[in-house]
Design an enzyme around this catalytic site. Sequence first.
Site, PDB file in Angstrom:
ATOM      1  N   GLU A 160      29.840 -27.590  -5.694  1.00 39.95           N
ATOM      2  CA  GLU A 160      29.327 -28.962  -5.815  1.00 39.95           C
ATOM      3  C   GLU A 160      30.384 -30.047  -5.585  1.00 39.95           C
ATOM      4  O   GLU A 160      30.711 -30.819  -6.490  1.00 39.95           O
ATOM      5  CB  GLU A 160      28.669 -29.163  -7.175  1.00 39.95           C
ATOM      6  CG  GLU A 160      27.472 -28.264  -7.429  1.00 39.95           C
ATOM      7  CD  GLU A 160      26.723 -28.637  -8.706  1.00 39.95           C
ATOM      8  OE1 GLU A 160      27.219 -29.487  -9.483  1.00 39.95           O
ATOM      9  OE2 GLU A 160      25.642 -28.080  -8.944  1.00 39.95           O
ATOM     10  N   GLU A 374      22.399 -21.876  -8.509  1.00 41.90           N
ATOM     11  CA  GLU A 374      22.134 -22.415  -9.847  1.00 41.90           C
ATOM     12  C   GLU A 374      20.752 -23.034  -9.853  1.00 41.90           C
ATOM     13  O   GLU A 374      20.383 -23.760  -8.933  1.00 41.90           O
ATOM     14  CB  GLU A 374      23.141 -23.507 -10.257  1.00 41.90           C
ATOM     15  CG  GLU A 374      24.516 -23.025 -10.645  1.00 41.90           C
ATOM     16  CD  GLU A 374      25.423 -24.185 -11.071  1.00 41.90           C
ATOM     17  OE1 GLU A 374      24.893 -25.199 -11.605  1.00 41.90           O
ATOM     18  OE2 GLU A 374      26.637 -24.084 -10.866  1.00 41.90           O
TER      19      GLU A 374
END
Length: 474
Positions: A160, A374
């Site tokens: 991320e 995720e």
Amino acid sequence: MNNFGEDFIFGGATAAYQAEGATKEDGKGPCIWDEYLKKEGRFTGDTASDFYHKYKEDLKFSRKFGVNGIRISIAWSRVIPDGKGEVNPKGLKFYSDLIDECIKNNVEPFVTLHHFDTPLTLFKDGDWLNRNNIDYFVRFAKVCFEALGDRVKKWITFNEAWAVAQNGYIIGNFPPSIKYDIPKAAQSMHNMMVAHAKVVELYKSMNLDGEIGIVHTLEGKYPITDSKEDKEAAYLDYMISNKFMLDACFKGEYPKETEKTINEIMSKNGGELKIYDGDLEVLKKASSKIDFLGMNYYSSHFLKAYEGESRIHHNGTGEKGTSIFALKGIGERVNNPEVPTTDWDWPIYPKGLHDMLVRIKNEYPNYKKIYVTENGMGYKDDFKDGKIDDTPRIDYINKHLEAILKAKNEGVVVKGYFVWSLMDVLSWSNGYNKRYGLFYVDFKTQNRYAKKSAYWFKRISYEKKLIDFSDIEY
């Protein structure tokens, strides 16, 4: 078709700082979070979920409940305490032992090199705004590949990059706690993409028997109305949040439209993107060599046009309805009354996951495969008589797995799903009251308890298909 396939990974995700604890043990150096959380004074990661000492127990739990993949990250400052100097052999040994334990339990390790935790020394020198970080990171990666590459078959460069940039330089709820500086956010993202590309090149040059990819958090961006202005706001948010980095990774360039749009956003915020000599060549070379995309998905956003100065209030308490997110030169994220939200104001929108998976397939035909690395629901779990009935979490995960199946049936190559998180862990901005795990952690005793969701997850992992969760005995 309701079947995920025999080779589908049903995994659980963790991250070093959020799970390990042991922040000062066995020669580990400080990372950005140690100093930041101490200053904040609300909670620390000193113990977290004590994964450093309890990983064998957690991996036995994983095997028992059908979790056949685990995301772990390597704490840079555990391996190289100051990020650039001597290697800490005790740090490497911990990860070597951890990998061996994963393999012993038939839980495939997906290993991330950077999950928000730059060593403190390098952070103080500018973190990803300092180009020296790129070379230090490549060296760190080489140390890890040499020590663990014989056993680790799935590597991830960054987790991320957008979250690192957005939270550190726009929202200000991650160190260095700067708000509204979109130019710094974009520059750090570009520099991370160059570092990613160099690490991909390094890995491929070492002829190791494995694969390497990257994890992006990808959120759908939808206009709240059909007006031209709201559509433009959604487009601009998609560009800065998603397309900017996806183009770098899979096209190896910033196409004219992307470059023009990013520069316009930068200009409206008083900055410009600096691309250094050789950067684009590095991106281009790596773009054909990336083996997989890891996609983190929690929610999508609904946008309306916005002309004012940037305004943000981050909901870090779970007090529903308190979020504000409006960015100068982009747009304002607003509630869609038809879409439910979590207590932390995250829209629950599984359609966004499906749409994003299909978009990757259509816009980046050179992608090889996707893992949803995720996805999960933060929830204030109610612990009663040693049990946690987290049916809302099961419902959330089930709907997102349905979205994945729909995308697979439309030809998207999705090879795995990792629930965030394997066990309850430290939440970066919420501490320990926002729980995501399949396994409940009593943070006072560090005892683990399987939630209802773990029993359901076990069934779908074994059967490789969705099942009615009302049938779960708990």
